[in-house]
Scaffold this active site. Structure first.
Site, short mmCIF file in Angstrom:
data_model
loop_
_atom_site.label_atom_id
_atom_site.label_comp_id
_atom_site.label_asym_id
_atom_site.label_seq_id
_atom_site.Cartn_x
_atom_site.Cartn_y
_atom_site.Cartn_z
CG ASN A 108 23.84 99.33 81.63
OD1 ASN A 108 24.23 98.96 82.75
ND2 ASN A 108 24.53 100.18 80.90
CG ASP A 146 27.07 102.54 77.31
OD1 ASP A 146 26.55 101.68 78.04
OD2 ASP A 146 28.22 102.98 77.49
C1 GRF Z 1 27.22 103.39 88.26
O1 GRF Z 1 27.56 104.74 88.05
C2 GRF Z 1 26.55 102.83 87.04
O2 GRF Z 1 25.76 103.74 86.35
C3 GRF Z 1 27.74 102.44 86.20
O3 GRF Z 1 28.68 101.94 87.11
C4 GRF Z 1 28.46 102.52 88.39
C5 GRF Z 1 28.26 101.37 89.33
O4 GRF Z 1 28.16 101.76 90.66
N1 GRF Z 1 27.35 101.53 85.15
P1 GRF Z 1 27.61 100.74 91.77
O5 GRF Z 1 28.45 99.48 91.69
O6 GRF Z 1 26.16 100.47 91.47
O7 GRF Z 1 27.81 101.45 93.06
#
Ligand code: GRF
Length: 209
Positions: A108, A146
């Site tokens: 993730n 997380d």
């Molecule tokens: C990113 O900041 C990621 O780290 C978090 O959610 C956001 C997703 O953004 N888990 P995207 O959909 O990839 O633009």
């Protein structure tokens, strides 16, 4: 052999796009074989159509419980048989029913310097804590939210004039460089390597000073 990856996403898909763009570079260490979303329509789904990546939606709202969703998702991942699952803005917390039914490792990307600031609103959490640095982490997914081991992390300095939205812009740009870089590191160094620590100079990832 490139790592065959399945992506999980929920939203606009900018990390998915960064992964797609890096996947077509010569000697890319991974390929993106499939996308699974938990909602439709969404930006990630539109990107999959444009890049001709097979996509499937499992609408979370159609399931009677989180465990039922988790089982269906695990089944879908097992059917695709990827080497690795990449969560890229996937907004569901996976429960025990998923991990019991799916042995595939998952990564993730999270917008904070884990273990600091788990969960949502990480830019706000960073400002409220008065941190000197912020950034993003690529980590293994475990049942603890997380909380899994780090694969790679990149930081940037917090400026006195920073706001939640200015941090959101800079950290997202950093994320787009970090996720593909973390996959190259995984391919070179293996899953047991110590975490790759990097810094974002505003344009590129550089070694952590
Ligand atoms: C990113 O900041 C990621 O780290 C978090 O959610 C956001 C997703 O953004 N888990 P995207 O959909 O990839 O633009």
């Amino acid at each position: 052999m490139p790592l065959r990856c399945l992506v999980l996403a929920s939203g606009r898909g900018s990390n998915f796009q960064a992964l797609l763009e890096a996947s077509v570079r010569p000697q890319a260490p991974y390929s993106l074989e499939a996308l699974v979303t938990d909602r439709t329509p969404c930006g990630a789904e539109a990107l999959a159509a444009r890049w001709q990546v097979p996509a499937k939606c499992l609408p979370y709202r159609d399931f009677s419980s989180r465990a039922a969703f988790d089982k269906a998702l695990a089944h879908r991942v097992r059917a695709a048989a990827p080497d690795l699952v990449l969560c890229a803005g996937f907004m569901r917390v996976l429960g025990p029913a998923f991990f019991e039914a799916c042995p595939t490792p998952l990564l993730n990307i999270h917008p904070s310097l884990l273990p600091a600031h788990r969960g949502l609103y990480t830019h706000r959490q960073t400002l409220e804590a008065g941190d000197a640095f912020h950034g993003a982490s690529v980590h293994w997914v475990t049942p603890e939210l997380d909380g899994g081991p780090l694969l790679a992390q990149a930081r940037l300095p917090v400026a006195p004039e920073d706001t939640e939205s200015s941090l959101a812009v800079r950290v997202l740009e950093l994320e787009h460089a970090l996720y593909p870089r973390a996959l190259s590191y995984l391919a070179e160094a293996g899953p047991a390597a110590r975490p790759l620590m990097l810094a974002w100079d505003g344009e590129a990832l550089v070694p952590w000073p």
